[in-house]
Design a protein around this motif. Sequence first.
Motif, PDB file in Angstrom:
ATOM      1  N   GLU A 182     -11.947 -26.685  -8.250  1.00 28.03           N
ATOM      2  CA  GLU A 182     -11.446 -25.757  -9.264  1.00 28.03           C
ATOM      3  C   GLU A 182     -12.102 -25.978 -10.617  1.00 28.03           C
ATOM      4  OE1 GLU A 182      -9.129 -23.063  -9.116  1.00 28.03           O
ATOM      5  OE2 GLU A 182      -9.737 -23.324  -7.025  1.00 28.03           O
ATOM      6  N   ARG A 183     -12.407 -27.232 -10.932  1.00 29.71           N
ATOM      7  CA  ARG A 183     -13.037 -27.568 -12.213  1.00 29.71           C
ATOM      8  C   ARG A 183     -13.948 -28.768 -12.009  1.00 29.71           C
ATOM      9  NH1 ARG A 183     -10.606 -27.130 -18.148  1.00 29.71           N
ATOM     10  NH2 ARG A 183     -12.204 -28.287 -19.269  1.00 29.71           N
ATOM     11  N   VAL A 184     -15.135 -28.709 -12.616  1.00 25.91           N
ATOM     12  CA  VAL A 184     -16.123 -29.789 -12.508  1.00 25.91           C
ATOM     13  C   VAL A 184     -16.686 -30.083 -13.886  1.00 25.91           C
ATOM     14  CG1 VAL A 184     -18.383 -30.447 -11.557  1.00 25.91           C
ATOM     15  CG2 VAL A 184     -16.753 -29.172 -10.134  1.00 25.91           C
ATOM     16  N   HIS A 185     -16.788 -31.360 -14.199  1.00 29.63           N
ATOM     17  CA  HIS A 185     -17.487 -31.816 -15.404  1.00 29.63           C
ATOM     18  C   HIS A 185     -18.678 -32.639 -14.931  1.00 29.63           C
ATOM     19  CE1 HIS A 185     -13.653 -31.667 -18.133  1.00 29.63           C
ATOM     20  NE2 HIS A 185     -14.026 -30.488 -17.699  1.00 29.63           N
ATOM     21  N   ALA A 186     -19.863 -32.309 -15.418  1.00 29.63           N
ATOM     22  CA  ALA A 186     -21.079 -33.021 -15.020  1.00 29.63           C
ATOM     23  C   ALA A 186     -21.645 -33.790 -16.202  1.00 29.63           C
ATOM     24  CB  ALA A 186     -22.118 -32.035 -14.485  1.00 29.63           C
ATOM     25  N   VAL A 187     -22.062 -35.025 -15.933  1.00 30.82           N
ATOM     26  CA  VAL A 187     -22.738 -35.870 -16.918  1.00 30.82           C
ATOM     27  C   VAL A 187     -23.928 -36.527 -16.244  1.00 30.82           C
ATOM     28  CG1 VAL A 187     -20.645 -36.325 -18.271  1.00 30.82           C
ATOM     29  CG2 VAL A 187     -21.312 -37.915 -16.482  1.00 30.82           C
ATOM     30  N   GLU A 188     -24.857 -36.953 -17.050  1.00 33.68           N
ATOM     31  CA  GLU A 188     -26.022 -37.651 -16.504  1.00 33.68           C
ATOM     32  C   GLU A 188     -25.642 -39.088 -16.130  1.00 33.68           C
ATOM     33  OE1 GLU A 188     -29.386 -35.216 -19.031  1.00 33.68           O
ATOM     34  OE2 GLU A 188     -28.483 -37.018 -19.923  1.00 33.68           O
ATOM     35  N   PHE A 189     -26.282 -39.601 -15.076  1.00 35.61           N
ATOM     36  CA  PHE A 189     -26.025 -40.961 -14.606  1.00 35.61           C
ATOM     37  C   PHE A 189     -26.046 -41.973 -15.749  1.00 35.61           C
ATOM     38  CE2 PHE A 189     -27.402 -39.326 -10.416  1.00 35.61           C
ATOM     39  CZ  PHE A 189     -26.393 -39.840  -9.630  1.00 35.61           C
ATOM     40  N   ARG A 190     -26.975 -41.793 -16.678  1.00 42.65           N
ATOM     41  CA  ARG A 190     -27.141 -42.777 -17.745  1.00 42.65           C
ATOM     42  C   ARG A 190     -25.920 -42.879 -18.655  1.00 42.65           C
ATOM     43  NH1 ARG A 190     -29.803 -40.665 -22.734  1.00 42.65           N
ATOM     44  NH2 ARG A 190     -29.469 -38.421 -22.704  1.00 42.65           N
ATOM     45  N   TRP A 191     -24.973 -41.943 -18.564  1.00 43.39           N
ATOM     46  CA  TRP A 191     -23.764 -41.980 -19.374  1.00 43.39           C
ATOM     47  C   TRP A 191     -22.571 -42.590 -18.646  1.00 43.39           C
ATOM     48  CZ3 TRP A 191     -23.121 -41.251 -24.450  1.00 43.39           C
ATOM     49  CH2 TRP A 191     -24.202 -40.732 -25.140  1.00 43.39           C
ATOM     50  N   LEU A 192     -22.706 -42.909 -17.365  1.00 47.23           N
ATOM     51  CA  LEU A 192     -21.562 -43.421 -16.609  1.00 47.23           C
ATOM     52  C   LEU A 192     -21.021 -44.722 -17.200  1.00 47.23           C
ATOM     53  CD1 LEU A 192     -19.548 -43.354 -14.317  1.00 47.23           C
ATOM     54  CD2 LEU A 192     -21.281 -44.455 -12.870  1.00 47.23           C
ATOM     55  N   ARG A 193     -21.883 -45.689 -17.470  1.00 43.66           N
ATOM     56  CA  ARG A 193     -21.420 -46.973 -18.016  1.00 43.66           C
ATOM     57  C   ARG A 193     -20.676 -46.741 -19.340  1.00 43.66           C
ATOM     58  NH1 ARG A 193     -20.507 -50.743 -15.495  1.00 43.66           N
ATOM     59  NH2 ARG A 193     -22.571 -51.077 -14.671  1.00 43.66           N
ATOM     60  N   ARG A 194     -21.202 -45.876 -20.179  1.00 42.51           N
ATOM     61  CA  ARG A 194     -20.552 -45.591 -21.462  1.00 42.51           C
ATOM     62  C   ARG A 194     -19.193 -44.921 -21.251  1.00 42.51           C
ATOM     63  NH1 ARG A 194     -18.715 -46.452 -25.636  1.00 42.51           N
ATOM     64  NH2 ARG A 194     -19.076 -45.325 -27.551  1.00 42.51           N
ATOM     65  N   MET A 195     -19.095 -44.055 -20.241  1.00 42.07           N
ATOM     66  CA  MET A 195     -17.797 -43.436 -19.924  1.00 42.07           C
ATOM     67  C   MET A 195     -16.790 -44.489 -19.480  1.00 42.07           C
ATOM     68  SD  MET A 195     -17.976 -39.558 -18.862  1.00 42.07           S
ATOM     69  CE  MET A 195     -16.294 -39.685 -18.522  1.00 42.07           C
TER      70      MET A 195
END
Length: 174
Positions: free
Chosen positions: A74-87
């Motif tokens: 129903e809803r998707v948020h996409a981020v680049e792999f390089r931001w995962l640790r920061r998230m």
Amino acid sequence: MRPAPGEVLHFSEDPTITRFEPHVAATARQPEAYVWAVDLARSPDYWFPRQCPRAMTWVEPTTSAEDRAWLGAERVHAVEFRWLRRMQTARLYAYRFDARPFRPFGEPPNAHVATEPVEPLGPPEAVGDLVALHEDAGIELRLTATLWPFWRRVVASTLGFSGIRLRNALPEPS
């Protein structure tokens, strides 16, 4: 982390703000000075470190069956792999405001703005685990090498969408 009825939120990595002054953001498309906040529907758009580029999309009543099938949620948020640790490590805070000094901004509204200084209703609240917030809200969080193929597909679709801090994404592949 969502506002209560009659409230709007401002998300920040700075837990020391006691008064919000209207200002013209460096990336503003309008000359007016505002204090920015979001309502219940737009709060998930800000469950990210401030500078994190993100592409967000959701099913609308007018979304085609093909686009609904492609999205798969129903809803998707996409981020680049390089931001995962920061998230996973960011400390994000939510400031609660009385919604009365704010008015909707955008068509359809994607934020709320005040033109006078505002003070939070209390101290900021730690938002907590940003990945878990997405999971608990039923928002699929997708990791991509670069946002651009996903973004191009979304903006050409019948899905609802929003992109924030896209200028911070990796360059578009040639």
